[in-house]
Write an enzyme that holds these catalytic residues in place. Structure first.
Site, PDB file in Angstrom:
ATOM      1  N   ARG A 106       0.834  -1.221   0.000  1.00  0.00           N
ATOM      2  CA  ARG A 106       0.000   0.000   0.000  1.00  0.00           C
ATOM      3  C   ARG A 106       0.861   1.261   0.000  1.00  0.00           C
ATOM      4  O   ARG A 106       0.577   2.225  -0.693  1.00  0.00           O
ATOM      5  CB  ARG A 106      -0.878   0.022   1.262  1.00  0.00           C
ATOM      6  N   TYR A 221       0.825 -13.408  -0.835  1.00  0.00           N
ATOM      7  CA  TYR A 221       1.429 -13.153  -2.147  1.00  0.00           C
ATOM      8  C   TYR A 221       2.665 -12.280  -1.969  1.00  0.00           C
ATOM      9  O   TYR A 221       2.843 -11.636  -0.943  1.00  0.00           O
ATOM     10  CB  TYR A 221       0.427 -12.474  -3.078  1.00  0.00           C
ATOM     11  N   ASP A 301     -13.803   4.443  -0.035  1.00  0.00           N
ATOM     12  CA  ASP A 301     -14.435   3.817   1.137  1.00  0.00           C
ATOM     13  C   ASP A 301     -15.478   4.712   1.790  1.00  0.00           C
ATOM     14  O   ASP A 301     -16.401   4.217   2.438  1.00  0.00           O
ATOM     15  CB  ASP A 301     -13.373   3.463   2.187  1.00  0.00           C
TER      16      ASP A 301
HETATM   17  P1  FAD Z   1      -8.550   5.343   3.215  1.00  0.00           P
HETATM   18  O1  FAD Z   1      -7.417   4.530   2.733  1.00  0.00           O
HETATM   19  O2  FAD Z   1      -9.170   4.974   4.527  1.00  0.00           O
HETATM   20  O3  FAD Z   1      -8.047   6.858   3.279  1.00  0.00           O
HETATM   21  C1  FAD Z   1      -8.777   7.866   3.940  1.00  0.00           C
HETATM   22  C2  FAD Z   1      -7.811   8.986   4.317  1.00  0.00           C
HETATM   23  O4  FAD Z   1      -8.580  10.055   4.862  1.00  0.00           O
HETATM   24  C3  FAD Z   1      -6.817   8.593   5.389  1.00  0.00           C
HETATM   25  O5  FAD Z   1      -5.521   9.001   4.995  1.00  0.00           O
HETATM   26  C4  FAD Z   1      -7.290   9.316   6.629  1.00  0.00           C
HETATM   27  O6  FAD Z   1      -6.240   9.660   7.509  1.00  0.00           O
HETATM   28  C5  FAD Z   1      -7.937  10.555   6.028  1.00  0.00           C
HETATM   29  N1  FAD Z   1      -8.978  11.169   6.858  1.00  0.00           N
HETATM   30  C6  FAD Z   1      -9.969  10.533   7.531  1.00  0.00           C
HETATM   31  N2  FAD Z   1     -10.741  11.424   8.184  1.00  0.00           N
HETATM   32  C7  FAD Z   1     -10.221  12.642   7.917  1.00  0.00           C
HETATM   33  C8  FAD Z   1     -10.588  13.969   8.308  1.00  0.00           C
HETATM   34  N3  FAD Z   1     -11.652  14.193   9.119  1.00  0.00           N
HETATM   35  N4  FAD Z   1      -9.848  15.013   7.876  1.00  0.00           N
HETATM   36  C9  FAD Z   1      -8.768  14.809   7.052  1.00  0.00           C
HETATM   37  N5  FAD Z   1      -8.372  13.560   6.662  1.00  0.00           N
HETATM   38  C10 FAD Z   1      -9.101  12.498   7.087  1.00  0.00           C
HETATM   39  N6  FAD Z   1      -8.438  -3.109  -1.820  1.00  0.00           N
HETATM   40  C11 FAD Z   1      -8.014  -3.559  -3.025  1.00  0.00           C
HETATM   41  O7  FAD Z   1      -8.260  -2.915  -4.061  1.00  0.00           O
HETATM   42  N7  FAD Z   1      -7.300  -4.738  -3.126  1.00  0.00           N
HETATM   43  C12 FAD Z   1      -7.005  -5.492  -2.021  1.00  0.00           C
HETATM   44  O8  FAD Z   1      -6.354  -6.532  -2.145  1.00  0.00           O
HETATM   45  C13 FAD Z   1      -7.452  -5.036  -0.740  1.00  0.00           C
HETATM   46  N8  FAD Z   1      -7.185  -5.765   0.372  1.00  0.00           N
HETATM   47  C14 FAD Z   1      -7.646  -5.323   1.575  1.00  0.00           C
HETATM   48  C15 FAD Z   1      -7.438  -6.108   2.724  1.00  0.00           C
HETATM   49  C16 FAD Z   1      -7.927  -5.695   3.950  1.00  0.00           C
HETATM   50  C17 FAD Z   1      -7.736  -6.559   5.165  1.00  0.00           C
HETATM   51  C18 FAD Z   1      -8.601  -4.442   4.063  1.00  0.00           C
HETATM   52  C19 FAD Z   1      -9.110  -3.946   5.387  1.00  0.00           C
HETATM   53  C20 FAD Z   1      -8.812  -3.653   2.934  1.00  0.00           C
HETATM   54  C21 FAD Z   1      -8.357  -4.097   1.682  1.00  0.00           C
HETATM   55  N9  FAD Z   1      -8.587  -3.349   0.525  1.00  0.00           N
HETATM   56  C22 FAD Z   1      -8.173  -3.809  -0.688  1.00  0.00           C
HETATM   57  C23 FAD Z   1      -9.370  -2.103   0.594  1.00  0.00           C
HETATM   58  C24 FAD Z   1      -8.545  -0.857   0.421  1.00  0.00           C
HETATM   59  O9  FAD Z   1      -7.416  -0.857   1.255  1.00  0.00           O
HETATM   60  C25 FAD Z   1      -9.426   0.358   0.728  1.00  0.00           C
HETATM   61  O10 FAD Z   1     -10.680   0.183   0.113  1.00  0.00           O
HETATM   62  C26 FAD Z   1      -8.813   1.607   0.166  1.00  0.00           C
HETATM   63  O11 FAD Z   1      -7.529   1.809   0.691  1.00  0.00           O
HETATM   64  C27 FAD Z   1      -9.719   2.805   0.481  1.00  0.00           C
HETATM   65  O12 FAD Z   1      -9.064   3.985   0.155  1.00  0.00           O
HETATM   66  P2  FAD Z   1      -9.681   5.375   0.571  1.00  0.00           P
HETATM   67  O13 FAD Z   1      -8.703   6.382   0.087  1.00  0.00           O
HETATM   68  O14 FAD Z   1     -11.089   5.458   0.113  1.00  0.00           O
HETATM   69  O15 FAD Z   1      -9.747   5.378   2.159  1.00  0.00           O
END
Ligand code: FAD
Length: 404
Positions: A106, A221, A301
């Site tokens: 990641r 992996y 997410d």
């Molecule tokens: P996040 O990565 O949660 O990023 C949100 C960001 O917002 C963070 O940096 C946080 O600090 C910030 N933030 C939160 N609140 C605030 C606020 N109030 N003010 C300012 N900043 C804030 N996905 C795949 O595609 N392939 C995989 O193989 C895979 N495997 C996974 C395995 C596991 C066990 C898990 C739990 C997840 C997996 N995922 C996988 C899912 C994937 O990691 C997430 O769906 C993805 O990282 C979501 O990205 P995001 O940017 O939407 O959210």
């Protein structure tokens, strides 16, 4: 360059993808991230062709391939004996050339997206800047963000706000206050093991290795060009009292969850550095109808948290980012019209993936030995008679290309 003031909340994979895509589409964005340092926890993810073709469009595919690992197949083995059941090829045909299946840390994909955004925009992410509160001023038609920097709260005005702030999103609280994320009864142990710490007999095949046991499953992996093995070991539990959803965890406790599993799996788990063993509570939420309120829209997410049973959360966030930028580019003078189009394009697809990931949980965690036996027989049969079955059955997911 378009003149609207756009804010992105969150600099995870979704937020940085959106920042890069919008910059490339001629918008200027301000990215706010609550963490003081931009980093991702030590875990790998799988990126499938529906996401990697977008990385090619953004000019970062070669770097991603170099930093990651291209698996040769999905290999499914018996959880107790470790005996292979079925092997389904990946990255074996021309269709994967510009859209490979990649395993990557990641932190590595995060850094690639971050550098690409900085280079394209000449801007920096605002770190240590936490969104506390959102206010819409209907008269002025502006959104006021209350941003907390170490207890110092300032108000900043924007014309458009993208909530890419993850599963416990503040922007989502504003957009859809009634919708709470739900603990799914699963926790995931995640860790990274340097290959040099594994004896040759424990080193896995260069595949996405999947083992499904009663009430649990494990995937492992290679990442980082084959230097390290990443694993995700999911187990059902009714105990999750901690408020935090990512915790540093204990290797011994993890091994207790996998008593009776084959030697290779247990050896990989046991080789985890005690400082880099994490436990994640797995949440999801019912798909909801709207991702938009006033001038705030959701992505990644924040919009559609999903179980990792289809390995698609980050992939969907990358697709969202590409789609949102394309929709806004089509309606640069009416961003809300562009946003309606984005929601129409994205809602059904992400809901389908969310629900399929949930269904996979039942399939992966079957407890009934008879049903398990039948599942394994079927996989062995498919592996021998129709190895393309895996790709064909997921063509709706992997061969999808965002079109606006
Ligand atoms: P996040 O990565 O949660 O990023 C949100 C960001 O917002 C963070 O940096 C946080 O600090 C910030 N933030 C939160 N609140 C605030 C606020 N109030 N003010 C300012 N900043 C804030 N996905 C795949 O595609 N392939 C995989 O193989 C895979 N495997 C996974 C395995 C596991 C066990 C898990 C739990 C997840 C997996 N995922 C996988 C899912 C994937 O990691 C997430 O769906 C993805 O990282 C979501 O990205 P995001 O940017 O939407 O959210």
């Amino acid at each position: 360059m378009h003149s609207q003031r756009i804010a992105i909340i969150g600099a995870g994979i979704g937020g940085l993808s959106a920042a890069l895509a919008l910059t490339r589409a001629g918008f200027s964005v301000a990215v706010f991230e609550q963490s003081k340092v931009l980093q991702e926890v030590g875990a790998g993810i799988q990126l499938s062709p529906n996401a990697t073709w977008i990385l090619a469009e953004w000019g970062v595919l070669d770097q991603t391939k170099k930093a990651g690992f291209l698996p040769k197949a999905v290999k499914i083995s018996h959880w107790r004996s470790g005996q292979p059941l079925g092997r389904f090829p990946l990255n074996h045909s021309d269709s994967f050339l510009n859209a490979p299946y990649i395993h990557i840390h990641r932190a590595d994909i995060h850094q690639i997206l971050h550098q690409a955004f900085r280079k394209a925009s000449g801007s920096e992410v605002h770190l240590g800047a936490r969104l506390e509160h959102i206010e819409y001023d209907a008269d002025q038609r502006v959104t006021r963000l209350h941003i907390d920097r170490d207890g110092d709260v300032s108000e900043e005005e924007f014309d458009y706000v993208i909530g890419a702030d993850g599963i416990h999103s503040k922007v989502r609280e504003y957009v859809e206050p009634a919708s709470e994320a739900r603990f799914t009864g699963n926790v995931a142990w995640r860790g990274l093991v340097p290959v040099k710490d594994l004896s040759p007999s424990c080193r896995p095949d260069p595949c996405a290795n999947l083992l499904m046991g009663p009430g649990a499953h494990v995937v492992y992996y290679y990442v980082r060009g084959g230097e390290a093995v990443n694993y995700v070991a999911v187990v059902e539990t009714d105990q999750w009292q901690e408020e935090s959803w990512t915790l540093k965890a204990d290797v011994e406790e993890m091994l207790e969850d996998f008593v009776g599993w084959n030697a290779q799996t247990r050896d990989i788990l046991a080789a985890t550095n005690p400082d880099s063993c994490y436990r994640w509570a797995l949440y999801d939420r019912e798909p909801f109808q709207t991702w938009l309120r006033d001038q705030c829209v959701l992505l990644g997410d924040a919009a559609h948290p999903m179980l990792p049973f289809l390995a698609q959360g980050a992939g969907m966030a990358i697709e969202d980012a590409y789609a949102l930028a394309a929709c806004l580019e089509q309606h640069p003078d009416d961003l809300l019209k562009g946003t309606e189009l984005y929601m129409v394009r994205r809602r059904d697809r992400t809901a389908k993936v969310q629900l399929q990931a949930r269904r996979n949980m039942k399939l992966y965690h079957v407890r009934n030995p008879m049903v398990q036996f039948c599942r394994h027989q079927y996989l062995s049969f498919l592996g021998k008679s129709n190895p393309e079955h895996f790709n064909k059955s997921l063509a709706w997911l992997y061969e999808y290309r965002v079109k606006i």
